[in-house]
Design a protein around this motif. Structure first.
Motif, mmCIF file in Angstrom:
data_model
loop_
_atom_site.group_PDB
_atom_site.id
_atom_site.type_symbol
_atom_site.label_atom_id
_atom_site.label_comp_id
_atom_site.label_asym_id
_atom_site.label_seq_id
_atom_site.Cartn_x
_atom_site.Cartn_y
_atom_site.Cartn_z
ATOM 1 N N LEU A 1 5.763 -35.719 -35.920
ATOM 2 C CA LEU A 1 5.736 -35.769 -34.184
ATOM 3 C C LEU A 1 6.632 -36.953 -34.138
ATOM 4 O O LEU A 1 7.376 -36.554 -32.928
ATOM 5 N N LEU A 2 6.397 -38.012 -34.513
ATOM 6 C CA LEU A 2 7.346 -39.383 -34.172
ATOM 7 C C LEU A 2 8.621 -39.090 -34.428
ATOM 8 O O LEU A 2 9.617 -39.334 -33.493
ATOM 9 N N LEU A 3 8.930 -38.697 -35.530
ATOM 10 C CA LEU A 3 10.663 -38.292 -35.724
ATOM 11 C C LEU A 3 10.928 -37.158 -35.139
ATOM 12 O O LEU A 3 12.071 -37.520 -34.660
ATOM 13 N N ASP A 4 10.234 -36.096 -34.825
ATOM 14 C CA ASP A 4 10.670 -35.277 -33.748
ATOM 15 C C ASP A 4 11.066 -35.791 -32.350
ATOM 16 O O ASP A 4 12.163 -35.343 -31.686
ATOM 17 N N ARG A 5 10.094 -36.773 -32.132
ATOM 18 C CA ARG A 5 10.253 -37.261 -30.643
ATOM 19 C C ARG A 5 11.574 -38.233 -30.621
ATOM 20 O O ARG A 5 12.335 -38.108 -29.804
ATOM 21 N N GLU A 6 11.770 -38.894 -31.780
ATOM 22 C CA GLU A 6 13.171 -39.753 -31.883
ATOM 23 C C GLU A 6 14.249 -38.866 -31.896
ATOM 24 O O GLU A 6 15.387 -39.101 -31.094
ATOM 25 N N CYS A 7 14.127 -37.511 -32.587
ATOM 26 C CA CYS A 7 15.328 -36.731 -32.302
ATOM 27 C C CYS A 7 15.621 -36.287 -30.853
ATOM 28 O O CYS A 7 16.791 -36.235 -30.532
ATOM 29 N N SER A 8 14.870 -35.849 -30.150
ATOM 30 C CA SER A 8 14.818 -35.636 -28.757
ATOM 31 C C SER A 8 15.423 -36.805 -28.060
ATOM 32 O O SER A 8 16.340 -36.393 -27.111
ATOM 33 N N ILE A 9 14.933 -37.882 -28.240
ATOM 34 C CA ILE A 9 15.447 -39.038 -27.293
ATOM 35 C C ILE A 9 16.911 -39.384 -27.641
ATOM 36 O O ILE A 9 17.742 -39.563 -27.000
ATOM 37 N N ARG A 10 17.272 -39.147 -29.159
ATOM 38 C CA ARG A 10 18.885 -39.515 -29.411
ATOM 39 C C ARG A 10 19.602 -38.428 -28.889
ATOM 40 O O ARG A 10 20.556 -38.660 -28.613
ATOM 41 N N GLN A 11 19.087 -37.063 -28.877
ATOM 42 C CA GLN A 11 19.834 -36.016 -28.028
ATOM 43 C C GLN A 11 20.003 -36.408 -26.657
ATOM 44 O O GLN A 11 21.114 -36.233 -26.213
#
Lengths: 334, 247
Positions: A314-324
């Motif tokens: 979940l943490l890594l997916d959240r990071e992906c979304s923020i970077r996008q």
């Protein structure tokens, strides 16, 4: 950019992502209670994640902008207005010199973050600008803001200058101009006044009685008035150990749920101590820390169990979304 | 006991060398900490040594990025990879590279203490509880061979082990609302020093003029885990001289 504090609000402090590297000397981390809202506010004005913002608690500050400024307000909705006109949250806003930002009632949440392009400039103490209230260091003179304080921002990042140029072309007669875009609701944590908070089993999970284990992940808990930036004390089913075993002190972290002998859980938050000696029943998933940070005394929360691997994903997916989202903003400004 | 490695949430790992307060176990804590200090693991944010554990905080995003990059495109899926699993591997490797823990050495720090009177209001209680005279309590406290196991509770607060059993005294029935900085206290078999003015329940037997927390210095704590401590009784004049000297 400078701003002057007219009224400080209930508890307004300078915070950043925290003071890491000194916990082995007993120096606590501090930093924003809602790391997501802090980061989003910085992102929206072109700052770095680590730049300092103002954390306002329940009753916001009244601030006069003595120069033009690019700001963003994220997190709790304290009904902010500029010269009496409501300001949208989760968007960059260009503000004209001489205007006043104020707050009304608290519509949602507990902590609101005000980012200013360039970041709030206060001296860096042990790698951080966060306010450490008990030791009286960091932030603005190591204390909450008071009426009459003057705050300055740092040099304008290139991206902030681009945003200002973009917003100024739309400037009309109003006191401020919000961007047409911002952080969309699909990106936000599942903020709610009665949130369901995902957590993994703590280091001493096995020490707790089976009915306490079950109660922890099924029963509601109420946030008590004995709750602050250090930790939240919760009221609910009493949690007991299979047998009283003494734990020798070891490190705790942001979101550790520990249970003292009387059986009422304490969730450790931004101003937590570095080590603790109470058994740890659970650890809140990093992605859900914003949910508890935005609850206030009287609110009811529930915990739901997830695995360590799920919390990590979940943490890594959240990071992906923020970077996008970050790339999306850069694209809009290009 | 075998070294046990377990998660503290999704961003830290606890390395557990044992479950008791023991100089041998703590020797391993010190050895591992020294290795992390000298050569930090990749993506490490910081570490916290305690009695029997070292907890390593790492940045899962940095660890992921280092191994996988961020090549996810719209609608694509993120390559699976567990920063935690990877970190456990790094920790195991590091632990295997360490030899036998060297016997505790550490630097010796002398702590001047003015015992009793206004600055040590509980010295009488500690004496009564142990059937000793106040002078005997002072001599015993100042003769101990002490070890700093960890810094915690407050910035610069040392958890000190090794106090002679014969002056052990339980905490006060009700904590004091405010204990001045520099106060030297006893709680059970532990002795410690309050770096900042805080509430507290320890029996206060004296005060040191030394500043334990020095936010302007690097490191900001006078004492470090692993230090050995010797308490040295001083007179009121000597105490004043120290205070003026450091001001």
């Amino acid at each position: 950019m400078t701003m002057r504090v007219i009224r400080p609000g209930l508890l307004t402090t300078v915070q950043d992502t925290g003071r890491y590297g000194y916990q082995k000397h007993g120096v606590i981390v501090s930093g924003a209670m809602d790391p997501f809202a802090h980061r989003a506010a910085n992102l929206l004005v072109g700052n770095r994640d680590s730049d300092a913002t103002l954390e306002m608690t329940l009753i916001g500050a009244a601030l006069e902008f003595t120069e033009d400024a690019l700001i963003a307000i994220c997190g709790a909705d304290l009904s902010p207005t500029i010269d009496g006109v409501p300001v949208p949250l989760w968007k960059p806003v260009w503000v004209k010199k001489g205007t006043v930002l104020e707050s009304g009632g608290c519509r949602f949440g507990a902590r609101s973050y005000l980012a200013v392009a360039g970041g709030i400039q206060v001296p860096v103490v042990m790698n951080s600008r966060s306010t450490y209230l008990r030791a009286g260091i960091g932030g603005h003179e190591g204390r909450p803001l008071r009426a009459g304080d003057v705050l300055k921002s740092g040099p304008l990042p290139e991206q902030s200058a681009l945003m200002i140029r973009h917003l100024r072309t739309h400037a009309e007669e109003g006191a401020f101009v919000p961007a047409e875009w911002g952080i969309g609701p699909e990106l936000l944590p599942m903020y709610e006044s009665q949130p369901v908070i995902r957590a993994i089993r703590g280091s001493q999970w096995d020490w707790f009685a089976a009915d306490s284990q079950e109660a922890f992940f099924s029963q509601p808990f109420r946030v008590t008035p004995q709750s602050d930036r250090m930790g939240y004390r919760l009221e609910g089913p009493v949690l007991s150990l299979v047998r009283q075993t003494e734990l020798i002190s070891e490190a705790v972290s942001f979101g550790t749920v520990q249970v003292p002998a009387e059986g009422k859980p304490i969730v450790l938050l931004a101003d937590r101590q570095t080590t603790g000696g109470y058994p740890k029943i659970a650890q809140i998933a990093s992605v859900d820390l914003p949910l508890i940070a935005q609850t206030k005394p009287g609110d009811v929360i529930r915990f739901v169990e997830i695995s360590r691997a799920e919390a990590e994903a979940l943490l890594l997916d959240r990071e992906c979304s923020i970077r996008q989202a970050k790339l999306g903003i850069q694209f809009k400004l290009a | 006991m075998k070294v046990h490695v377990e998660p503290l949430g999704d961003h830290a790992v606890v390395v557990r060398f044992g479950t008791s307060i023991d100089p041998h176990i703590h020797g391993q804590v010190k050895q591992f900490s020294a290795s992390l200090e000298q050569d930090p693991l990749p993506g490490m944010v910081e570490y916290i040594p305690a009695y029997a554990t070292v907890t390593i905080f790492y940045d899962p995003v940095a660890v992921y990025e280092r191994n996988k990059g961020w090549q996810r495109t719209d609608g694509g899926s993120r390559p699976p990879f567990s920063p935690y699993e990877w970190y456990c591997g790094q920790i195991r490797e590091r632990l295997n590279s360490l030899g036998e823990a060297a016997p505790a050495s550490g630097r010796v720090v002398k702590i001047p203490v003015l015992y009793g009177g206004e600055v040590g209001p509980d010295l009488g209680e500690v004496a009564r509880h142990n059937n000793l005279t106040e002078q005997e309590v002072i001599e015993t406290h100042a003769s101990g061979d002490y070890q700093v196991y960890m810094i915690g509770f407050a910035p610069g607060f040392p958890y000190i082990g090794g106090m002679p059993e014969k002056i052990a005294t339980p905490r006060r029935q009700s904590p004091r609302l405010s204990i001045p900085a520099g106060s030297v206290g006893i709680a059970g078999k532990q002795t410690g020093i309050y770096p900042l003015e805080t509430p507290g329940g320890w029996q206060i037997i004296g005060r040191t003029p030394l500043r334990l927390f020095r936010p302007e210095a690097d490191p900001p704590s006078l004492l470090q885990a692993g230090d050995r401590v010797r308490f040295v009784p001083v007179t009121e004049e000597e105490f004043r001289a120290y205070e003026e000297g450091s001001a």
